[in-house]
Design a protein around this motif. Structure first.
Motif, PDB file in Angstrom:
ATOM      1  N   LYS A   1       0.826  -1.213   0.000  1.00 35.06           N
ATOM      2  CA  LYS A   1       0.000   0.000   0.000  1.00 35.06           C
ATOM      3  C   LYS A   1       0.860   1.262   0.000  1.00 35.06           C
ATOM      4  O   LYS A   1       0.522   2.262  -0.642  1.00 35.06           O
ATOM      5  N   ARG A   2       1.966   1.218   0.722  1.00 32.46           N
ATOM      6  CA  ARG A   2       2.889   2.365   0.745  1.00 32.46           C
ATOM      7  C   ARG A   2       3.419   2.639  -0.657  1.00 32.46           C
ATOM      8  O   ARG A   2       3.464   3.787  -1.119  1.00 32.46           O
ATOM      9  N   LEU A   3       3.778   1.572  -1.354  1.00 26.25           N
ATOM     10  CA  LEU A   3       4.307   1.734  -2.707  1.00 26.25           C
ATOM     11  C   LEU A   3       3.214   2.132  -3.702  1.00 26.25           C
ATOM     12  O   LEU A   3       3.484   2.859  -4.657  1.00 26.25           O
ATOM     13  N   GLU A   4       1.983   1.704  -3.485  1.00 27.28           N
ATOM     14  CA  GLU A   4       0.879   2.146  -4.338  1.00 27.28           C
ATOM     15  C   GLU A   4       0.713   3.658  -4.235  1.00 27.28           C
ATOM     16  O   GLU A   4       0.499   4.336  -5.246  1.00 27.28           O
ATOM     17  N   THR A   5       0.832   4.188  -3.035  1.00 21.80           N
ATOM     18  CA  THR A   5       0.753   5.634  -2.838  1.00 21.80           C
ATOM     19  C   THR A   5       1.908   6.335  -3.556  1.00 21.80           C
ATOM     20  O   THR A   5       1.717   7.373  -4.195  1.00 21.80           O
ATOM     21  N   ALA A   6       3.101   5.751  -3.474  1.00 20.86           N
ATOM     22  CA  ALA A   6       4.268   6.326  -4.153  1.00 20.86           C
ATOM     23  C   ALA A   6       4.064   6.315  -5.671  1.00 20.86           C
ATOM     24  O   ALA A   6       4.433   7.277  -6.363  1.00 20.86           O
ATOM     25  N   VAL A   7       3.461   5.246  -6.201  1.00 21.59           N
ATOM     26  CA  VAL A   7       3.186   5.170  -7.640  1.00 21.59           C
ATOM     27  C   VAL A   7       2.194   6.258  -8.030  1.00 21.59           C
ATOM     28  O   VAL A   7       2.385   6.967  -9.028  1.00 21.59           O
ATOM     29  N   ASP A   8       1.138   6.425  -7.245  1.00 17.73           N
ATOM     30  CA  ASP A   8       0.164   7.475  -7.528  1.00 17.73           C
ATOM     31  C   ASP A   8       0.822   8.851  -7.563  1.00 17.73           C
ATOM     32  O   ASP A   8       0.525   9.676  -8.428  1.00 17.73           O
ATOM     33  N   MET A   9       1.746   9.080  -6.636  1.00 16.60           N
ATOM     34  CA  MET A   9       2.452  10.357  -6.598  1.00 16.60           C
ATOM     35  C   MET A   9       3.343  10.530  -7.826  1.00 16.60           C
ATOM     36  O   MET A   9       3.407  11.620  -8.409  1.00 16.60           O
ATOM     37  N   GLN A  10       4.034   9.466  -8.216  1.00 16.59           N
ATOM     38  CA  GLN A  10       4.903   9.527  -9.410  1.00 16.59           C
ATOM     39  C   GLN A  10       4.057   9.824 -10.647  1.00 16.59           C
ATOM     40  O   GLN A  10       4.429  10.645 -11.476  1.00 16.59           O
ATOM     41  N   LEU A  11       2.938   9.117 -10.791  1.00 15.88           N
ATOM     42  CA  LEU A  11       2.081   9.323 -11.956  1.00 15.88           C
ATOM     43  C   LEU A  11       1.538  10.757 -11.976  1.00 15.88           C
ATOM     44  O   LEU A  11       1.498  11.387 -13.028  1.00 15.88           O
ATOM     45  N   SER A  12       1.157  11.244 -10.817  1.00 20.34           N
ATOM     46  CA  SER A  12       0.661  12.609 -10.724  1.00 20.34           C
ATOM     47  C   SER A  12       1.725  13.616 -11.154  1.00 20.34           C
ATOM     48  O   SER A  12       1.436  14.588 -11.860  1.00 20.34           O
ATOM     49  N   SER A  13       2.959  13.371 -10.754  1.00 24.26           N
ATOM     50  CA  SER A  13       4.052  14.282 -11.136  1.00 24.26           C
ATOM     51  C   SER A  13       4.314  14.270 -12.634  1.00 24.26           C
ATOM     52  O   SER A  13       4.869  15.203 -13.183  1.00 24.26           O
ATOM     53  N   LEU A  14       3.897  13.180 -13.299  1.00 23.08           N
ATOM     54  CA  LEU A  14       4.041  13.083 -14.753  1.00 23.08           C
ATOM     55  C   LEU A  14       2.805  13.588 -15.476  1.00 23.08           C
ATOM     56  O   LEU A  14       2.726  13.541 -16.708  1.00 23.08           O
ATOM     57  N   GLY A  15       1.824  14.063 -14.723  1.00 14.55           N
ATOM     58  CA  GLY A  15       0.605  14.579 -15.333  1.00 14.55           C
ATOM     59  C   GLY A  15      -0.396  13.514 -15.702  1.00 14.55           C
ATOM     60  O   GLY A  15      -1.272  13.727 -16.525  1.00 14.55           O
ATOM     61  N   ILE A  16      -0.271  12.328 -15.083  1.00 19.33           N
ATOM     62  CA  ILE A  16      -1.172  11.218 -15.365  1.00 19.33           C
ATOM     63  C   ILE A  16      -2.062  11.014 -14.156  1.00 19.33           C
ATOM     64  O   ILE A  16      -1.577  10.813 -13.045  1.00 19.33           O
ATOM     65  N   LYS A  17      -3.369  11.068 -14.384  1.00 24.49           N
ATOM     66  CA  LYS A  17      -4.311  10.901 -13.284  1.00 24.49           C
ATOM     67  C   LYS A  17      -4.534   9.423 -13.026  1.00 24.49           C
ATOM     68  O   LYS A  17      -4.914   8.670 -13.916  1.00 24.49           O
ATOM     69  N   ALA A  18      -4.284   8.993 -11.789  1.00 27.02           N
ATOM     70  CA  ALA A  18      -4.502   7.597 -11.410  1.00 27.02           C
ATOM     71  C   ALA A  18      -5.995   7.349 -11.293  1.00 27.02           C
ATOM     72  O   ALA A  18      -6.749   8.217 -10.851  1.00 27.02           O
ATOM     73  N   VAL A  19      -6.414   6.176 -11.690  1.00 25.41           N
ATOM     74  CA  VAL A  19      -7.844   5.837 -11.602  1.00 25.41           C
ATOM     75  C   VAL A  19      -8.133   5.020 -10.377  1.00 25.41           C
ATOM     76  O   VAL A  19      -7.349   4.391  -9.789  1.00 25.41           O
TER      77      VAL A  19
END
Length: 66
Positions: A48-66
């Protein structure tokens, strides 16, 4: 010179940024596999910690996580 890519929103994103995101995604997948193999709470928390980190990385790339 570093290669650049255009995201859907036409923002320039560096190859290094994509590599960093892919690294975190790979870590997340490894943690998920560990959890589904062991079903231990510590592995779930790590996943779960890494899922949050992935969401943050995607957000920084301008990609909205679903």
């Amino acid at each position: 010179m570093e290669e650049e890519f255009f995201s859907k929103e036409a923002e320039i994103v560096s190859k290094t940024d994509y590599r960093a995101a892919l690294q975190v995604i790979a870590q997340m997948r490894q943690a998920q596999k560990a959890y589904f193999k062991s079903r231990q709470k510590a592995d779930l928390i790590d996943s779960k910690r890494l899922e949050t980190a992935v969401d943050m990385q995607l957000s920084s790339l301008g990609i909205k996580a679903v």
